[in-house]
Design a protein around this motif. Structure first.
Motif, mmCIF file in Angstrom:
data_model
loop_
_atom_site.group_PDB
_atom_site.id
_atom_site.type_symbol
_atom_site.label_atom_id
_atom_site.label_comp_id
_atom_site.label_asym_id
_atom_site.label_seq_id
_atom_site.Cartn_x
_atom_site.Cartn_y
_atom_site.Cartn_z
ATOM 1 N N GLU A 103 31.791 -7.504 46.235
ATOM 2 C CA GLU A 103 32.355 -6.204 46.607
ATOM 3 C C GLU A 103 33.443 -5.822 45.617
ATOM 4 O O GLU A 103 34.141 -6.683 45.077
ATOM 5 C CB GLU A 103 32.971 -6.320 48.013
ATOM 6 C CG GLU A 103 32.556 -5.198 48.949
ATOM 7 C CD GLU A 103 33.203 -5.361 50.330
ATOM 8 O OE1 GLU A 103 33.255 -6.498 50.820
ATOM 9 O OE2 GLU A 103 33.640 -4.332 50.892
ATOM 10 N N ILE A 104 33.585 -4.508 45.390
ATOM 11 C CA ILE A 104 34.715 -3.996 44.602
ATOM 12 C C ILE A 104 35.359 -2.902 45.437
ATOM 13 O O ILE A 104 34.669 -2.018 45.944
ATOM 14 C CB ILE A 104 34.236 -3.416 43.249
ATOM 15 C CG1 ILE A 104 33.600 -4.517 42.394
ATOM 16 C CG2 ILE A 104 35.393 -2.791 42.483
ATOM 17 C CD1 ILE A 104 33.086 -4.040 41.041
ATOM 18 N N GLY A 105 36.674 -2.969 45.629
ATOM 19 C CA GLY A 105 37.338 -1.941 46.438
ATOM 20 C C GLY A 105 38.783 -2.301 46.678
ATOM 21 O O GLY A 105 39.418 -2.947 45.839
ATOM 22 N N ASN A 106 39.276 -1.900 47.858
ATOM 23 C CA ASN A 106 40.655 -2.210 48.233
ATOM 24 C C ASN A 106 40.672 -2.868 49.610
ATOM 25 O O ASN A 106 39.782 -2.622 50.422
ATOM 26 C CB ASN A 106 41.496 -0.929 48.282
ATOM 27 C CG ASN A 106 41.608 -0.305 46.895
ATOM 28 O OD1 ASN A 106 42.088 -0.930 45.958
ATOM 29 N ND2 ASN A 106 41.118 0.915 46.767
ATOM 30 N N ASN A 107 41.716 -3.669 49.847
ATOM 31 C CA ASN A 107 41.869 -4.353 51.136
ATOM 32 C C ASN A 107 40.578 -5.049 51.564
ATOM 33 O O ASN A 107 40.125 -4.892 52.700
ATOM 34 C CB ASN A 107 42.305 -3.356 52.226
ATOM 35 C CG ASN A 107 43.587 -2.636 51.814
ATOM 36 O OD1 ASN A 107 44.535 -3.277 51.359
ATOM 37 N ND2 ASN A 107 43.585 -1.313 51.930
ATOM 38 N N LYS A 140 37.219 2.203 34.018
ATOM 39 C CA LYS A 140 36.304 3.242 34.518
ATOM 40 C C LYS A 140 36.226 3.298 36.048
ATOM 41 O O LYS A 140 35.233 3.777 36.604
ATOM 42 C CB LYS A 140 34.888 3.057 33.954
ATOM 43 C CG LYS A 140 34.789 3.343 32.464
ATOM 44 C CD LYS A 140 33.372 3.111 31.979
ATOM 45 C CE LYS A 140 33.252 3.307 30.502
ATOM 46 N NZ LYS A 140 33.043 4.665 30.079
ATOM 47 N N ASN A 141 37.226 2.741 36.722
ATOM 48 C CA ASN A 141 37.245 2.815 38.188
ATOM 49 C C ASN A 141 38.707 2.982 38.607
ATOM 50 O O ASN A 141 39.477 2.019 38.598
ATOM 51 C CB ASN A 141 36.638 1.536 38.781
ATOM 52 C CG ASN A 141 36.563 1.593 40.296
ATOM 53 O OD1 ASN A 141 37.294 2.335 40.948
ATOM 54 N ND2 ASN A 141 35.665 0.801 40.862
ATOM 55 N N ASN A 142 39.085 4.225 38.892
ATOM 56 C CA ASN A 142 40.495 4.492 39.170
ATOM 57 C C ASN A 142 40.920 4.122 40.586
ATOM 58 O O ASN A 142 42.097 4.045 40.875
ATOM 59 C CB ASN A 142 40.820 5.972 38.910
ATOM 60 C CG ASN A 142 40.803 6.276 37.423
ATOM 61 O OD1 ASN A 142 41.164 5.410 36.621
ATOM 62 N ND2 ASN A 142 40.345 7.462 37.059
ATOM 63 N N GLU A 143 39.956 3.893 41.466
ATOM 64 C CA GLU A 143 40.310 3.621 42.857
ATOM 65 C C GLU A 143 40.482 2.142 43.188
ATOM 66 O O GLU A 143 41.480 1.741 43.753
ATOM 67 C CB GLU A 143 39.258 4.210 43.806
ATOM 68 C CG GLU A 143 39.580 5.634 44.257
ATOM 69 C CD GLU A 143 38.719 6.654 43.533
ATOM 70 O OE1 GLU A 143 37.505 6.621 43.750
ATOM 71 O OE2 GLU A 143 39.259 7.454 42.757
ATOM 72 N N ALA A 144 39.467 1.349 42.814
ATOM 73 C CA ALA A 144 39.450 -0.050 43.270
ATOM 74 C C ALA A 144 40.469 -0.904 42.537
ATOM 75 O O ALA A 144 40.773 -0.676 41.363
ATOM 76 C CB ALA A 144 38.063 -0.628 43.061
ATOM 77 N N THR A 145 41.025 -1.912 43.240
ATOM 78 C CA THR A 145 41.958 -2.861 42.618
ATOM 79 C C THR A 145 41.555 -4.306 42.891
ATOM 80 O O THR A 145 42.221 -5.218 42.444
ATOM 81 C CB THR A 145 43.386 -2.661 43.173
ATOM 82 O OG1 THR A 145 43.349 -2.866 44.594
ATOM 83 C CG2 THR A 145 43.932 -1.284 42.863
#
Ligand SMILES: [Zn+2]
Length: 418
Positions: free
Chosen positions: A27-31, A11-16
């Motif tokens: 935190e949830i996200g990228n980089n 359910k979160n297509n952006e964060a990896t």
């Protein structure tokens, strides 16, 4: 601090990436910020842990203990009659020994939250004492909610209701009931009323074995829903099974669906168990024993799937694998459209958490405990179609277990290439 990277988050297509500090999601996200410990999840799907919102841990593996491989007729009512004979032989130690096997089955396959019904129609409360101890002893690996469940009914003999109340005083979290097993409709209604009264009195949740029969006249859900609606208690209430609602006529069903929406009551369906137990008095066509899961989902009514039984007098199979339950459930409920598939995993995760009223603590969000599982696939469709196994289970940022995908010593070679 540690960082889980290369995740496909449900359910979160952006964060990896998921950053964890002191066991919580920071935190949830990228980089995200660099840290010493980085764990690569290999592009696999990450979801919150599986929730099994309906299990009988005091019954698991008792069928094998009884020396049987299955009940004769395979009906619910035959199983209920078999149980009390065995119940007399239980000790706290014997219950804990078998229940631990059931917990292991579930936790080793990604479950971190279990609601267990415990039979309290036993003046010695053997099962309950065992489970209260286990709840505390196992709290670092699994959250257990205990239902004060009157397997033999509240009114089939004198004093049944009092046993349910005593179990709540001893520490059970949830009030249970079994109105379709009471000896007359009026007693079934009395038991539903008693369940709601006890929940209000002791500030407990409600989970009733409700209408677990093909009889379309079993309509205790109607009374349960009305009572909790009037008390504003619907979100704290679950109706388990409601098999008869799958046999009810449509005009009745759609009126009730409207009322369920208003009360915000939750439903728990046990697809494998009820597919096995119900339809036993039908010749053909044979009913599936399933409540109206698809219609509940379409109308925004919360519904979850559960295991219910592992090798007990009610059901000889069961191994704590929630993906197996989901696979059976989506077939029986016919929920496999592309839109359905995108949210089918909710049936063994988020929806179960709502039944348990733990939604405020559960899920992949900043500030919550870093609890999640890693599935061997990279999309909901992929993991469901392949009935993906759980490669890892993480609790408060630490691995409960991890394993590698299958590796072959000798790989099948078809000898051709196209
Ligand atoms: Zn049950």
């Amino acid at each position: 601090m540690k960082k889980f990277i290369n995740a496909k988050i449900y359910k979160n297509n952006e964060a990896t990436e998921i950053l964890v500090e002191d066991g919580k999601i920071k935190e949830i996200g990228n980089n995200l910020a660099d840290c010493k410990e980085v764990i690569d999840l290999g592009g696999k799907m990450v979801t919150p842990p599986y929730v099994d919102p309906h299990l009988h841990l005091d019954y698991v593996y008792t069928l094998a203990e009884l020396g049987k491989t299955g009940a004769g007729s395979g009906t619910l009512f035959e199983a209920i009659e078999m149980w009390p004979v065995f119940k007399k032989t239980l000790t706290v130690e014997s219950v804990k020994k078998l229940a631990l096997k059931g917990v292991m089955d579930e936790v080793s396959q990604g479950v971190q939250h279990i609601r267990t019904h415990i039979d309290v129609t036993d003046p010695k409360f053997t099962g309950l004492k065992a489970m209260l101890e286990m709840k505390e002893e196992l709290k670092d690996i699994v959250d257990i909610q205990i239902v004060s469940f009157p397997q033999q009914g509240m009114y089939t003999y004198k004093g049944g209701r009092e046993l349910v109340e005593e179990a709540l005083k001893m520490g059970a979290d949830v009030v249970g009931g079994i109105p379709h097993y009471e000896p007359a409709r009026e007693y079934g209604e009395m038991s539903v009323k008693a369940t709601v009264e006890l929940a209000m009195k002791y500030d407990k949740l409600i989970d009733v074995h409700c209408d677990e029969t093909d009889d379309p006249q079993a309509r205790f859900i109607e009374l349960l829903n009305a009572l909790v609606y009037l008390e504003g208690y619907g979100a704290k209430t679950s109706a388990s099974h409601t098999c008869s609602f799958g046999s009810a006529d449509d005009s009745y069903a759609y009126r009730m669906i409207d009322l369920f929406k208003k009360s915000k009551i939750n439903f728990i369906s046990n697809p494998t168990e009820n597919a096995y137990l119900q339809g036993r008095h039908d010749t053909y066509p044979k009913r599936r024993g399933l409540t109206r899961v698809k219609e509940f989902m379409e109308h925004g009514i919360n519904v979850a799937f559960a295991q219910d039984s592992i090798n007990d007098p009610w059901y000889p199979m069961g191994n704590g694998n929630m993906m197996n339950i989901l696979d059976n459930g989506i077939h029986l409920a016919q929920i496999m459209s592309p839109q359905d598939i995108e949210k089918d995993l909710d049936l063994i995760t988020y929806n179960g958490a709502r039944c348990l009223n733990i939604q405020d603590k559960y899920g992949l969000e900043v500030g919550k405990d870093a609890n999640f599982i890693v599935l061997n696939g990279d999309s909901p469709f992929d993991v469901i179609r392949n009935r993906a196994n759980v490669l890892a289970s993480v609790r408060k940022g630490e691995f409960l277990f991890k394993q590698k995908p299958v590796e072959y010593d000798v790989k099948l070679d078809l000898g051709v290439k196209y």
